[in-house]
Design a protein around this motif. Structure first.
Motif, mmCIF file in Angstrom:
data_model
loop_
_atom_site.group_PDB
_atom_site.id
_atom_site.type_symbol
_atom_site.label_atom_id
_atom_site.label_comp_id
_atom_site.label_asym_id
_atom_site.label_seq_id
_atom_site.Cartn_x
_atom_site.Cartn_y
_atom_site.Cartn_z
ATOM 1 N N GLY A 99 -5.713 -43.701 -102.892
ATOM 2 C CA GLY A 99 -6.558 -44.755 -102.348
ATOM 3 C C GLY A 99 -7.540 -44.244 -101.311
ATOM 4 O O GLY A 99 -7.919 -44.968 -100.386
ATOM 5 N N ALA A 100 -7.962 -42.991 -101.471
ATOM 6 C CA ALA A 100 -8.846 -42.376 -100.481
ATOM 7 C C ALA A 100 -10.235 -42.999 -100.494
ATOM 8 O O ALA A 100 -10.707 -43.506 -101.519
ATOM 9 N N VAL A 101 -10.865 -42.946 -99.348
ATOM 10 C CA VAL A 101 -12.266 -43.308 -99.223
ATOM 11 C C VAL A 101 -13.018 -42.039 -98.844
ATOM 12 O O VAL A 101 -12.483 -41.165 -98.145
ATOM 13 N N ALA A 102 -14.246 -41.878 -99.345
ATOM 14 C CA ALA A 102 -15.058 -40.709 -99.025
ATOM 15 C C ALA A 102 -16.505 -41.129 -98.831
ATOM 16 O O ALA A 102 -17.026 -41.959 -99.585
ATOM 17 N N VAL B 138 -19.027 -32.750 -105.165
ATOM 18 C CA VAL B 138 -17.824 -33.309 -104.535
ATOM 19 C C VAL B 138 -16.722 -33.485 -105.581
ATOM 20 O O VAL B 138 -16.198 -34.557 -105.779
ATOM 21 N N ALA B 139 -16.371 -32.388 -106.254
ATOM 22 C CA ALA B 139 -15.473 -32.514 -107.396
ATOM 23 C C ALA B 139 -14.181 -31.717 -107.296
ATOM 24 O O ALA B 139 -13.326 -31.857 -108.144
ATOM 25 N N LEU B 140 -14.043 -30.866 -106.276
ATOM 26 C CA LEU B 140 -12.860 -30.031 -106.180
ATOM 27 C C LEU B 140 -12.081 -30.340 -104.920
ATOM 28 O O LEU B 140 -12.587 -30.931 -103.989
ATOM 29 N N ALA C 49 -6.673 -32.551 -97.811
ATOM 30 C CA ALA C 49 -7.573 -32.497 -98.958
ATOM 31 C C ALA C 49 -9.003 -32.507 -98.463
ATOM 32 O O ALA C 49 -9.399 -33.396 -97.726
ATOM 33 N N GLY C 50 -9.779 -31.497 -98.833
ATOM 34 C CA GLY C 50 -11.184 -31.440 -98.447
ATOM 35 C C GLY C 50 -12.053 -31.472 -99.684
ATOM 36 O O GLY C 50 -11.691 -30.900 -100.719
ATOM 37 N N ASP D 59 -16.430 -39.295 -108.687
ATOM 38 C CA ASP D 59 -16.675 -37.944 -108.203
ATOM 39 C C ASP D 59 -15.525 -37.410 -107.361
ATOM 40 O O ASP D 59 -15.596 -36.282 -106.862
ATOM 41 N N LEU D 60 -14.470 -38.212 -107.192
ATOM 42 C CA LEU D 60 -13.320 -37.786 -106.393
ATOM 43 C C LEU D 60 -12.251 -37.168 -107.289
ATOM 44 O O LEU D 60 -12.053 -37.605 -108.423
ATOM 45 N N PRO D 61 -11.544 -36.150 -106.786
ATOM 46 C CA PRO D 61 -10.402 -35.616 -107.538
ATOM 47 C C PRO D 61 -9.364 -36.707 -107.765
ATOM 48 O O PRO D 61 -9.210 -37.625 -106.943
ATOM 49 N N GLY D 62 -8.626 -36.608 -108.866
ATOM 50 C CA GLY D 62 -7.661 -37.643 -109.230
ATOM 51 C C GLY D 62 -6.600 -37.901 -108.186
ATOM 52 O O GLY D 62 -6.177 -39.046 -107.999
#
Length: 208
Positions: A91-94, A15-17, A8-9, A82-85
């Motif tokens: 539990g991703a961090v960005a 930062v929405a897609l 996932a990028g 702002d992260l995709p669902g």
């Protein structure tokens, strides 16, 4: 049949897609004709602790605190809204580098995201259809290689994907532990500038 997201990028200034590749359950491994997933085998590699943080770096962790790595202190967390669902569910961090935006011809924010997920497939099964599935997403300049991160077996994947006027470079370390894998992905439109940063991220990555 595609089973699950494997890369996932984060795309776009907002930062929405998500660009996602999928593992194909029907791909056979080592001549097998069955589509039944093989159980993951524990790695024979001995995990090693993450390397020390370079000066000016901070250690960050994913939401489940099972993967951690170093990032420059100047990078800021991306708001969960702002992260995709699917990344939120994992539990991703960005984090994003605010300094990248004024240097970008399209105002793109270079960012990194990381998460871990259950994976009942061995590394060979995971890797088998990766190039084909990335091509389906429109990716080009695809490079896939075996490596090690923190003493564990891993796959390094890099490719280019166009999003409107933006030509974005993705680099992912997919690290394999018993029955799970962790992905750390850098997305940037300035790959030459951020390659050294990604190597430092790799050197400081640890899996709990």
């Amino acid at each position: 049949m595609s089973r699950r997201a494997i890369i996932a990028g984060l795309l776009g200034a907002g930062v929405a897609l998500t660009v996602t590749a999928y593992a194909d359950e029907s791909i056979s491994v080592a001549g097998s004709e069955t589509a039944t997933p093989s159980p993951a085998t524990p790695s024979a590699s001995t995990p090693s602790p993450p390397g020390p943080l370079p000066s000016g770096f901070q250690r960050v962790s994913d939401g489940t605190r099972t993967v951690s790595f170093g990032l420059p202190d100047s990078w800021k967390p991306v708001d969960k809204g702002d992260l995709p669902g699917n990344l939120v569910a994992l539990g991703a961090v960005a984090y994003a580098d605010p300094a990248s935006k004024p240097r970008s011809s399209t105002g793109f924010l270079t960012n990194v995201n990381a998460f871990c997920q259950a994976n009942p497939y061995p590394m060979s099964k995971y890797k088998a259809g990766l190039r084909q599935e990335l091509v389906k997403t429109g990716a080009t300049n695809i490079r896939i290689s075996d490596t090690k991160v923190g003493g564990r077996p891993a796959i390094r994947t890099s490719y280019v994907h166009k999003a409107g006027a933006q030509e974005l470079s993705f680099t992912t370390n997919t690290i394999f532990a018993t029955s799970k894998e962790c992905d750390v992905t850098l997305t940037t439109d300035q790959p030459a500038r951020y390659q050294t940063v990604f190597e430092k991220i790799t050197a400081t990555t640890g899996i709990g």
